[in-house]
Design an enzyme around this catalytic site. Structure first.
Site, mmCIF file in Angstrom:
data_model
loop_
_atom_site.group_PDB
_atom_site.id
_atom_site.type_symbol
_atom_site.label_atom_id
_atom_site.label_comp_id
_atom_site.label_asym_id
_atom_site.label_seq_id
_atom_site.Cartn_x
_atom_site.Cartn_y
_atom_site.Cartn_z
ATOM 1 N N GLU A 27 0.846 -1.192 0.000
ATOM 2 C CA GLU A 27 0.000 0.000 0.000
ATOM 3 C C GLU A 27 0.882 1.243 0.000
ATOM 4 O O GLU A 27 1.991 1.228 0.563
ATOM 5 C CB GLU A 27 -0.899 0.003 1.254
ATOM 6 C CG GLU A 27 -1.748 1.276 1.368
ATOM 7 C CD GLU A 27 -2.881 1.198 2.388
ATOM 8 O OE1 GLU A 27 -2.960 0.195 3.120
ATOM 9 O OE2 GLU A 27 -3.687 2.146 2.423
ATOM 10 N N ASN A 72 -6.778 1.686 2.599
ATOM 11 C CA ASN A 72 -7.508 2.937 2.761
ATOM 12 C C ASN A 72 -7.044 3.985 1.748
ATOM 13 O O ASN A 72 -7.822 4.831 1.318
ATOM 14 C CB ASN A 72 -7.319 3.482 4.187
ATOM 15 C CG ASN A 72 -7.936 2.570 5.237
ATOM 16 O OD1 ASN A 72 -8.732 1.692 4.921
ATOM 17 N ND2 ASN A 72 -7.576 2.779 6.497
ATOM 18 N N ASN A 172 -12.122 -0.754 -1.271
ATOM 19 C CA ASN A 172 -11.527 -1.217 -0.017
ATOM 20 C C ASN A 172 -12.363 -0.790 1.193
ATOM 21 O O ASN A 172 -12.700 0.397 1.318
ATOM 22 C CB ASN A 172 -10.116 -0.628 0.145
ATOM 23 C CG ASN A 172 -9.464 -1.036 1.456
ATOM 24 O OD1 ASN A 172 -9.097 -2.203 1.631
ATOM 25 N ND2 ASN A 172 -9.328 -0.089 2.382
ATOM 26 N N GLU A 173 -12.695 -1.714 2.053
ATOM 27 C CA GLU A 173 -13.319 -1.457 3.370
ATOM 28 C C GLU A 173 -14.381 -0.356 3.337
ATOM 29 O O GLU A 173 -14.401 0.511 4.223
ATOM 30 C CB GLU A 173 -12.234 -1.139 4.416
ATOM 31 C CG GLU A 173 -11.360 -2.324 4.716
ATOM 32 C CD GLU A 173 -10.420 -2.141 5.905
ATOM 33 O OE1 GLU A 173 -10.311 -1.027 6.441
ATOM 34 O OE2 GLU A 173 -9.791 -3.143 6.313
ATOM 35 N N TYR A 244 -7.330 -8.323 11.811
ATOM 36 C CA TYR A 244 -6.060 -8.091 12.498
ATOM 37 C C TYR A 244 -6.237 -8.461 13.961
ATOM 38 O O TYR A 244 -7.305 -8.235 14.532
ATOM 39 C CB TYR A 244 -5.662 -6.615 12.398
ATOM 40 C CG TYR A 244 -5.345 -6.159 10.989
ATOM 41 C CD1 TYR A 244 -4.120 -6.464 10.415
ATOM 42 C CD2 TYR A 244 -6.270 -5.428 10.241
ATOM 43 C CE1 TYR A 244 -3.807 -6.042 9.118
ATOM 44 C CE2 TYR A 244 -5.970 -5.012 8.946
ATOM 45 C CZ TYR A 244 -4.735 -5.313 8.393
ATOM 46 O OH TYR A 244 -4.433 -4.900 7.121
ATOM 47 N N GLU A 292 -6.640 -9.010 3.654
ATOM 48 C CA GLU A 292 -5.821 -8.351 4.680
ATOM 49 C C GLU A 292 -5.913 -9.201 5.936
ATOM 50 O O GLU A 292 -7.008 -9.400 6.474
ATOM 51 C CB GLU A 292 -6.306 -6.932 4.993
ATOM 52 C CG GLU A 292 -5.933 -5.916 3.946
ATOM 53 C CD GLU A 292 -6.257 -4.484 4.342
ATOM 54 O OE1 GLU A 292 -6.101 -4.140 5.528
ATOM 55 O OE2 GLU A 292 -6.678 -3.727 3.445
ATOM 56 N N GLN A 356 1.255 -6.004 5.763
ATOM 57 C CA GLN A 356 1.633 -5.683 4.402
ATOM 58 C C GLN A 356 2.990 -6.320 4.131
ATOM 59 O O GLN A 356 3.434 -7.106 4.951
ATOM 60 C CB GLN A 356 1.670 -4.172 4.241
ATOM 61 C CG GLN A 356 0.297 -3.529 4.496
ATOM 62 C CD GLN A 356 0.236 -2.022 4.216
ATOM 63 O OE1 GLN A 356 1.178 -1.406 3.727
ATOM 64 N NE2 GLN A 356 -0.901 -1.409 4.551
HETATM 65 O O1 AHR Z 1 -3.191 -2.468 6.244
HETATM 66 C C1 AHR Z 1 -3.441 -1.249 6.890
HETATM 67 C C2 AHR Z 1 -4.870 -0.759 6.704
HETATM 68 O O2 AHR Z 1 -5.735 -1.608 7.400
HETATM 69 C C3 AHR Z 1 -5.412 -0.766 5.300
HETATM 70 O O3 AHR Z 1 -5.102 0.376 4.584
HETATM 71 C C4 AHR Z 1 -6.891 -0.839 5.526
HETATM 72 O O4 AHR Z 1 -7.562 -1.439 4.451
HETATM 73 C C5 AHR Z 1 -7.022 -1.591 6.836
HETATM 74 O O5 AHR Z 1 -7.904 -0.961 7.700
#
Ligand code: AHR
Length: 514
Positions: A27, A72, A172-173, A244, A292, A356
């Site tokens: 990213e 993001n 994305n999201e 996450y 992710e 990432q």
């Molecule tokens: O990977 C970091 C961020 O986490 C990404 O930009 C977003 O998609 C997620 O919230």
């Protein structure tokens, strides 16, 4: 000592190992691109500015596909800013990470890097501030051979051959209130449907990923997937999942059991997707793209230099340090169990991207003008990407379990297995989540005769260290894989492994059909 018995059968397969399970993510965030994969003038950089040391580590890690350019970031990005002569490219404010984007790196630079890294591109389009028109223009620019406005512009910009990008994220999201251009499920579902339709009219061979939930904890989880797919089921090929995890408030048991949550999340999304399929009486399957996932210390590690909450940054900087988490032994064991969860669901999760690749919550770290090194979490990924091949086998399991407050109880030993008939080998991936006790593991192979153990390696707490030991710039190899002794086949033909306390291990075994 705890114990576990794992039973696999040659004929009880989940499906082939999807190579795209070993994906990563680049990213335009922090130092992932700038001073991560791209740093003109670095001692290892080539004529394009690609860092050779990071390229080597990416190849060594076995990454198969890389999602780009966000995240993001993509929800406010104009892809046209990143093409054409570099000196003409605009500097822009990136609202997602409160930074200045120079656009010195764009689609052509990424395509060139991906070629050198030997990875497939997974391109995300902006459905936050943009829409159908920009999406189909980008597909034409990237994939159409020539003779049209956008494809000829690509040729003019130096790429005679199309980039041939197969996999596309439809934003994305967009379920998240933090996302630029956040939408309701109905708004997004219609936009995803129409964007996918228009993109596939340009190139029918592409595969597209609809935005799913940003996490299982989202208040709209479930309803979001159902509504989005009620609009876009026929047009999309995958729905995304993001997750996450971190160790919170010293609750290490819950952290170690977090792959339970990943299992539930995957299974709930499969159920939701299939419910829409049933309602529509469709014969088509929509698969899952876990695009992710990782350990991310979102709480508790903010510093002035590395604000985890972007608003705290105050000033607009170019590629500042953002979320450069340092990973320890515990994190590597947890990441190993996430990989097991993904592999065990490999019939439906056919794309996954660890987030990432470099510096930003990443398995690879680099310093500007300095070295690049492997974090602890590099190792389970690299070995699984190397040794998981052929068919995924269903793993039946009995043995000791442990309790956790957040995710219930879980087996102490977490496992996944693959069988490669052509190469005559079985690979077993094991995580011992017992903090203080070694684990005695027996793997019974049905329909297979065990031969020689060809590889046995483990990552665990190093001598003189503890579970928080990590690799740093000063001690780059403090934690790594070491040979696992005492692995063998007993008189019943069972594989016997003793796992050190808190460890991740891989055993590769030569086999023949029995
Ligand atoms: O990977 C970091 C961020 O986490 C990404 O930009 C977003 O998609 C997620 O919230």
């Amino acid at each position: 000592m705890t114990s576990a018995r794992i039973i696999v059968d040659r004929d009880f397969t989940v499906g082939p190992v999807p190579r795209r399970l070993f994906g990563s993510f680049v990213e335009h965030m922090g130092r992932c691109v700038y001073t991560g994969i791209f740093e003109p003038g670095h001692p290892t950089a080539d004529e394009n500015g690609y860092r050779g040391d990071v390229l080597d580590l990416t190849r060594e890690m076995g990454v198969s596909i890389v999602r780009y350019p966000g995240g993001n970031f993509v929800s406010g990005y104009r892809w046209e800013d990143g093409i054409g002569p570099v000196e003409d490219r605009p500097r822009r404010l990136d609202g997602a990470w409160h930074t200045v984007e120079t656009n010195a790196f764009g689609l052509h630079e990424f395509a060139g890097w991906a070629k050198k890294a030997g990875v497939e591109i997974m391109e995300a389009i902006n459905l936050g501030t943009r829409g159908v028109e920009e999406a189909r223009a980008l597909v034409e620019y990237a994939n159409h051979p020539g003779g049209t406005y956008w494809s000829d512009l690509r040729v003019k910009n130096g790429a005679k051959d199309p980039f041939g990008i197969k996999v596309w994220n439809l934003g994305n999201e967009l379920d998240g209130p933090w996302q630029i251009g956040h939408k309701t499920a109905d708004e997004y579902g219609r936009l995803a449907q129409e964007s996918a339709k228009a993109m596939k009219l340009v190139d029918p061979s592409i595969e597209v990923v609809a935005v799913g939930s940003s996490g299982r904890h989202m208040p709209t989880f479930g309803e979001w997937e159902h509504t989005v797919l009620s609009h876009a089921y026929d047009e999309v090929d995958y729905v995304s999942l993001h997750a996450y995890y971190q160790e919170l408030d010293g609750d290490v048991a819950s952290f170690l059991a977090a792959s339970n949550d990943m299992d539930y999340f995957i299974e709930e999304v499969i159920s939701t997707v299939d419910a829409v399929k049933a309602k529509r009486k469709s014969t088509k399957n929509v698969n899952l793209s876990f695009d992710e996932w990782n350990v991310w210390y979102q709480r508790g590690l903010e510093t002035e230099d590395q604000p985890h909450v972007v608003e705290k940054a105050g000033v607009w900087r170019e590629h500042p340090r953002l979320i450069e988490d340092t990973y320890n032994v515990t994190d590597a064991v947890v990441v190993g169990s996430f990989l097991n969860s993904l592999l065990r669901h490999g019939d439906r999760v056919t794309i996954a991207n660890q987030a990432q690749l470099v510096n930003v919550i990443a398995p690879i770290r680099s310093e500007q003008g300095g070295p690049a090194w492997r974090q602890t979490i590099f190792w389970p990924f690299a070995r699984m990407a190397e040794l998981a091949s052929g068919q995924i086998l269903r793993t039946a399991q009995t043995g000791d379990r442990f309790d956790s407050t957040q995710y219930g109880d879980a087996p102490v030993v977490d496992a996944s297995t693959t069988y490669d008939e052509e190469r005559g080998r079985v690979a077993v991936f094991l995580a011992n989540r017992g903090l203080d006790e070694a684990a005695d593991v027996t793997v019974t192979l049905r329909g297979l005769a065990a031969g020689e153990v060809t590889r046995a390696e483990a990552l665990t707490v190093p001598e003189g260290g503890d579970r928080f030991t990590a690799n740093t710039e000063q001690a780059q190899d403090a934690v790594g894989l070491t040979r696992l002794d005492g692995v063998g086949v007993d008189e019943h033909g069972d594989l016997k492994v003793t796992l050190p306390a808190l460890s991740w291990a891989v055993v590769e075994l030569a086999v023949t059909k029995a």
